[in-house]
Design an enzyme around this catalytic site. Structure first.
Site, mmCIF file in Angstrom:
data_model
loop_
_atom_site.group_PDB
_atom_site.id
_atom_site.type_symbol
_atom_site.label_atom_id
_atom_site.label_comp_id
_atom_site.label_asym_id
_atom_site.label_seq_id
_atom_site.Cartn_x
_atom_site.Cartn_y
_atom_site.Cartn_z
ATOM 1 C CD GLU A 24 116.431 -139.850 -110.896
ATOM 2 O OE1 GLU A 24 116.764 -140.958 -111.341
ATOM 3 O OE2 GLU A 24 117.202 -139.105 -110.253
ATOM 4 C CD GLU B 26 119.877 -139.108 -108.609
ATOM 5 O OE1 GLU B 26 120.677 -138.221 -108.964
ATOM 6 O OE2 GLU B 26 119.472 -140.007 -109.375
ATOM 7 C CG PHE C 266 119.818 -148.240 -109.807
ATOM 8 C CD1 PHE C 266 119.999 -149.612 -109.895
ATOM 9 C CD2 PHE C 266 119.399 -147.544 -110.920
ATOM 10 C CE1 PHE C 266 119.759 -150.284 -111.085
ATOM 11 C CE2 PHE C 266 119.147 -148.212 -112.112
ATOM 12 C CZ PHE C 266 119.325 -149.581 -112.198
ATOM 13 C CG PHE D 26 121.504 -143.339 -108.843
ATOM 14 C CD1 PHE D 26 122.610 -144.021 -109.343
ATOM 15 C CD2 PHE D 26 120.327 -143.382 -109.570
ATOM 16 C CE1 PHE D 26 122.537 -144.735 -110.539
ATOM 17 C CE2 PHE D 26 120.245 -144.085 -110.760
ATOM 18 C CZ PHE D 26 121.351 -144.766 -111.247
ATOM 19 C CG HIS E 225 123.909 -148.483 -112.269
ATOM 20 N ND1 HIS E 225 124.967 -147.699 -112.651
ATOM 21 C CD2 HIS E 225 122.803 -147.880 -112.768
ATOM 22 C CE1 HIS E 225 124.511 -146.677 -113.375
ATOM 23 N NE2 HIS E 225 123.203 -146.764 -113.441
#
Lengths: 325, 366
Positions: free
Chosen positions: A29, A60, A83, A86, A129
């Site tokens: 991304e 993802e 991150f 994810f 996160h």
């Protein structure tokens, strides 16, 4: 020797491997046009073009699975997770497909894929996160897991990861991206599964990795100055394969162990280390193995409190003194 | 079932090709007698292989775990895989015996895999759901519903990246179409115009839940939301499967256009051997399909009418297929199991290739 940031070290590793091997492709991304959410891939689109540096949708499971499928055909995708947190939405692809496909095919297939991105707390982004999944990932035979702490290690390990024929998960740290360190201009590789003694000492072994290495180095300085304690720091660098020999050699020297990790305590990397150390160096230990981990709760948002939830130099000093008692 | 054949995103829901007698479609008309007999033979071989495996499972208790039988769906795998060129690839879910035989895998290692023997196609490490043969561009054999679909998109990505004129046939069942990973895959395929043909083998039931009770709307038509071509065809007619798939495979290979094709088929057996199959459909329904639309019977009748097969040839093919299935059983019975030492082989490429190992440290733990 040039001094560059951890971020630049990763970028240089990517650029060198993209240059070296036409099958290497970077996907994720905002890695291309946006130059990377954390600017790790800045400038790569300009240099290598849109076939090699590819922006993906926020998808993802789709794009990690796609990278795996492509890797079965010999493409070497380096997939960025904005991150590592994810990973949960791509879990089936990572753990059923990446980890198992070689085994289930009786060794007919290998997946030379790298999945990389930051995996850390400490940035006040809350529980969703701030995951540190290295223990979860390393629990799956078939995969390799790297957590570099310095620019030098970050570059040398990533280059090895990209050339590796097994799936490699490479966990960075957003707080380390700006850290600087010496990195040679000449090409070098660091083999996976080789720990590094970041500081030598005689009284206590701290076994750690990732950002906790940096915290431990700071703590060790203070421990030496203010408490007259000599700390040895073993940076694992790689969780799987695991260089337990370097850990055991240090334990044989200091006879006391503190494990420091940015992990939730239950079934963490440290749990595995503690088991192995007691099993393989029981007679060397003068005291129970101690551990400092993240305070066992989802990552708290509150900025000053999150600092205290994670390992930090002050907490490490306290834990070290306890381990020496 | 209707004879709708295909439609495209541009012609919202309107079939763009009428049924024109699929046997006369160029892809079928060009088949030699021998090729037609071979297609028929493949379907019979799949059926006899699976019937034999079921006997081994039930009577002999020789096979563990799940066994998802393809019986009734044979024309789909055979029709689709018969169109494969050298740069075409196949991936499917756990009902994979038919595809494995259709891509040309030997039935001996396939049966041995069910037996959990070291001579199995995956050395007894995968089982029924995890057949693989990369040398035949067959990438499994995957156990999680829909989990293989992103991998299929990756195969297409690899084909395109390498500049090859190939297509990745990505099979899934009708139960897979509501998985998130499948929709993510549709989006990626359409967004990047990847040469993938998603094949929904719609046998009417996702496990024990009918299509009506699990999926909203038309399955393949969801392609329109992604501006992707789509088609629907019946799966009991091998000619129809080939005629329909040929068009979409050509578009994938030559123009790198993805598509979703729903092939309507039926399974005679339960979802797996663990399914008693007594809650969600009637015996009458199964018998009706078997009587009127059995893919082997339908194709046999066509070939007899064409003068390609006669009764003696049909008999001979069937006998040979039964013998082949028995031989695969004998082979499996005689084969050794993998050893305890084999458990930790085929985990890491590096561990299996120690002379080329670059990493250090422990890969395995006690």
């Amino acid at each position: 020797m040039p001094v560059i940031t951890y971020r630049e070290a990763i970028r240089h590793a990517l650029a060198e491997e993209l240059q070296r091997d036409a099958n290497v492709v970077v996907l994720g991304e905002e890695v291309a046009q946006f130059n990377g959410a954390y600017k790790v891939t800045e400038g790569l689109l300009e240099k290598f073009g849109p076939k090699r540096i590819v922006d993906t949708p926020i998808s993802e499971a789709g794009f990690i699975g796609m990278g795996l499928g492509a890797s079965m055909l010999g493409i070497r995708p380096v997939m960025e997770l904005m991150f590592w947190s994810f990973y949960s939405v791509a879990f089936d692809q990572i753990l059923n497909n990446a980890a198992n496909v070689r085994y289930m095919s009786g060794g007919q297939i290998n997946c030379p894929i790298v999945i990389r991105g930051p995996a850390n707390g400490g940035t006040n982004v809350g529980a969703t996160h701030s995951h540190t999944p290295e223990n979860v990932l390393a629990n799956h035979p078939g995969v390799k897991v790297i957590v570099p702490s310095t620019p030098y290690d970050a570059k040398g390990l990533l280059k090895s990861a990209i050339r590796d024929n097994d799936p490699v998960f490479y966990l960075e740290n957003t707080i380390l991206y700006g850290d600087k360190g010496e990195v040679p201009e000449a090409e070098y590789l660091i083999p996976l599964g080789l720990a590094d003694v970041k500081r030598t000492g005689t009284d206590l072994t701290i076994v750690t990795y990732g950002r906790c290495v940096i915290h431990s180095l700071k703590a060790a300085e203070i421990l030496e100055k203010e408490h007259d304690v000599s700390v040895e720091i073993v940076d694992l660098r790689c969780i799987r394969p695991l260089d337990i020999d370097t850990v055991l050699a240090s334990v044989a020297k200091t006879h006391r162990v503190l494990i420091v990790e940015e992990q939730k305590p239950f079934a963490s990397v440290g749990s595995q280390l503690a088991f192995m150390i007691q099993r393989e160096a029981f007679d060397e230990l003068d005291a129970p193995i101690h551990r400092l981990a993240t305070v066992d709760a989802p990552a708290i948002y509150s900025p000053p409190v999150e600092t205290e939830q994670l390992p930090n130099p002050q907490r490490i000093i306290k834990a070290a003194i306890e381990a020496l008692a | 079932m209707s004879k709708k054949t295909s439609a495209t995103a541009e012609k919202k829901g309107e079939p763009s090709v009428k049924d024109a007698g699929h046997g006369r479609a160029p892809v079928n008309a060009s088949l030699s007698r021998e090729a037609k007999i071979e297609l028929y033979r493949q379907m019979v071989r799949i059926r006899r292989f699976e019937e034999r495996s079921l006997r081994a499972y039930q009577a002999g208790k020789k096979i563990g775990g799940f066994l998802h039988l393809y019986i009734g769906q044979e024309a789909v795998a055979v029709g689709c895989c018969s169109l494969m060129g050298k740069d075409d690839h196949v991936i499917t879910a756990y009902r994979d015996h038919g595809h494995a035989i259709a891509v040309g895998m030997d039935t001996k290692p396939l049966m041995a895999e069910l037996y959990g023997k070291a001579t199995g196609c995956s050395k007894g490490k995968g089982g029924s759901m995890h057949y693989f043969d990369p040398s035949r561009n067959f990438w499994g054999g995957h156990g999680i519903v829909g989990g293989q679909v992103p991998l299929g998109v990756g195969l297409a990505y690899g084909i395109k990246y390498k500049g090859l004129k190939g297509a990745a046939m990505t099979f899934m069942g009708d139960g897979a179409v509501n998985q998130g990973a499948v929709h993510e895959s549709y989006n990626l395929a359409a967004l990047w115009q990847l040469p993938v043909v998603f094949v929904i083998e719609n046998n009417g039931y996702s496990m024990g839940t009918s299509q009506e009770r699990s999926s909203a709307g038309d399955l393949a038509k969801r392609a329109e939301g992604y501006h992707m071509a789509w088609g629907v065809c019946d799966g009991h007619d091998l000619y129809e499967v080939r005629a329909t798939m040929d068009k979409f495979l050509r578009a994938a290979r030559e123009e790198s256009k993805p598509a979703i094709v729903e092939i309507r088929t039926y399974r005679y057996r339960g979802h797996s051997v663990a399914d008693p199959d007594n809650t969600y459909r009637t015996r009458t329904e199964i018998e009706e399909y078997r009587r009127t639309k059995d893919p082997i019977q339908v194709f046999q009748e066509k070939l007899v009418a064409e003068g390609v097969l006669d009764e003696a040839a049909v008999e001979k093919i069937d006998t040979e297929a039964r013998t082949e299935a028995d031989v695969s059983i004998d082979f499996s019975e005689a084969s050794p199991f993998p050893t305890v030492e084999d458990i930790q082989k085929d985990v890491y490429w590096e561990a299996d290739n120690p002379s080329e190992r670059k990493s250090q440290g422990r890969l395995f733990f006690d």
